[in-house]
Design an enzyme around this catalytic site. Sequence first.
Site, mmCIF file in Angstrom:
data_model
loop_
_atom_site.group_PDB
_atom_site.id
_atom_site.type_symbol
_atom_site.label_atom_id
_atom_site.label_comp_id
_atom_site.label_asym_id
_atom_site.label_seq_id
_atom_site.Cartn_x
_atom_site.Cartn_y
_atom_site.Cartn_z
ATOM 1 N N TYR A 269 12.813 5.867 7.810
ATOM 2 C CA TYR A 269 13.111 4.474 8.125
ATOM 3 C C TYR A 269 12.955 3.634 6.861
ATOM 4 O O TYR A 269 12.004 3.805 6.108
ATOM 5 C CB TYR A 269 12.146 3.938 9.187
ATOM 6 C CG TYR A 269 12.397 4.449 10.583
ATOM 7 C CD1 TYR A 269 11.711 3.916 11.657
ATOM 8 C CD2 TYR A 269 13.316 5.452 10.839
ATOM 9 C CE1 TYR A 269 11.930 4.371 12.944
ATOM 10 C CE2 TYR A 269 13.542 5.913 12.112
ATOM 11 C CZ TYR A 269 12.849 5.372 13.166
ATOM 12 O OH TYR A 269 13.064 5.828 14.436
ATOM 13 N N LYS B 120 0.824 -1.203 0.000
ATOM 14 C CA LYS B 120 0.000 0.000 0.000
ATOM 15 C C LYS B 120 0.860 1.256 0.000
ATOM 16 O O LYS B 120 0.534 2.247 -0.670
ATOM 17 C CB LYS B 120 -0.911 0.000 1.231
ATOM 18 C CG LYS B 120 -1.836 1.190 1.315
ATOM 19 C CD LYS B 120 -2.753 1.085 2.524
ATOM 20 C CE LYS B 120 -3.700 2.271 2.614
ATOM 21 N NZ LYS B 120 -4.590 2.180 3.798
#
Length: 405
Positions: A368, A269
Amino acid sequence: MPLSDTAIRNAKPGDKPIRMYDTGSLYLEIAPSGGKWWRLKYRVDGKEKRISLGVYPDVSLKDAREKRDAARKQLANDVDPGEYRKAAKSSNVLDGENGFEVVGREWFVKFAPNWVETHSDKIIRRLERDVFPWLGKRPIQEITAPEILAMLRRIEERGALETAHRALQNCSQVFRYAIATGRAVRDPAADLRGALPPARAKHHASITDPKLIGALLRAIKGYEGSLVTKCALQIAPLTFVRPGELRKAEWSEINFDEAEWRIPAERMKMREKHVVPLSKQVLALLRELHPLTGHGKYVFPGARTNGRPMSENTVNAGLRRLGYSNDEMTGHGFRSMASTLLNEQGWNRDAIERQLAHAERDAIRAAYNYAEHLPERRRMMQAWADFLESLSLSTELTSFKTKAA
């Protein structure tokens, strides 16, 4: 060698279509009947496409080259000239470049490659059903906030408040794209903040009581349907990926030696590659399933053909078959189950969020990468699997050791 008017005039038809090539992928196709059509060949996302540029001599060689150059400029700006032409034709405005539908479809074609297929499908359906019929033919720079609000009220009146909010968001994105491309000077959708009642957040039904989780896992273990569906039901709580990511899992993504499932970015997604550490329990289930589906592409193929993944309703249908209603448990609910309990048990929140592959809400978290906190996530996923296994074996509440000493 470039074409010349003399060569085109003297060209004779043959038994089969003849192609006379100019430069820049422009060519003239001569039909056996004698008709001469200008064509342009181009590629978008690796796929070859063609568009017609008119009929010779109505469209001269010079005109055809000008049309070719205009199309190539669109391609340089990541705009598919074929899709742009469809939008201009369907919007039927005098100035096709400024019609809201034209700009909206151009925006969609430019950004859709960055979205997962299901997300892009929802956006274009929403625009085609709820927005274009009312705003599509209007020049985008002339559209006012009251016009947009009237369109949104139609959606709201049928009870689809969340859809109305999403339609407003999409309209704002189209207006901002129009501003960036010089076809509008402001975003009137921004004036409508607070004009719609807040949408109620949707929550997927989930079970988070450990005793009830144990009962659910025992019910799944006793599932009497197909082995493919049973394994999907068993693996879903252990990996807590999104239902679409689970059902489209491919054997090529599974690494038994490294105990990892690496999902490519295009299927996620958030469009970022995702690593799912595989516990001993998941590996055992995959090895049990491999003799049945391992010769094909998908870990969980459809019931009628191995060439497609299982239906998006299969896991939920399996839960219904076990007696759990849509208000009690869903395939997506396994994610809420894991998130709730892992947080309660003290695991690092960043590790949990990364394993859930959630969108990051600030710049630090956004930096990240897919492997962040991976050692801790490996420990967490094995501990989670051990915890679920202990719940399935006992009706008593089992303690959950979150971290290795």
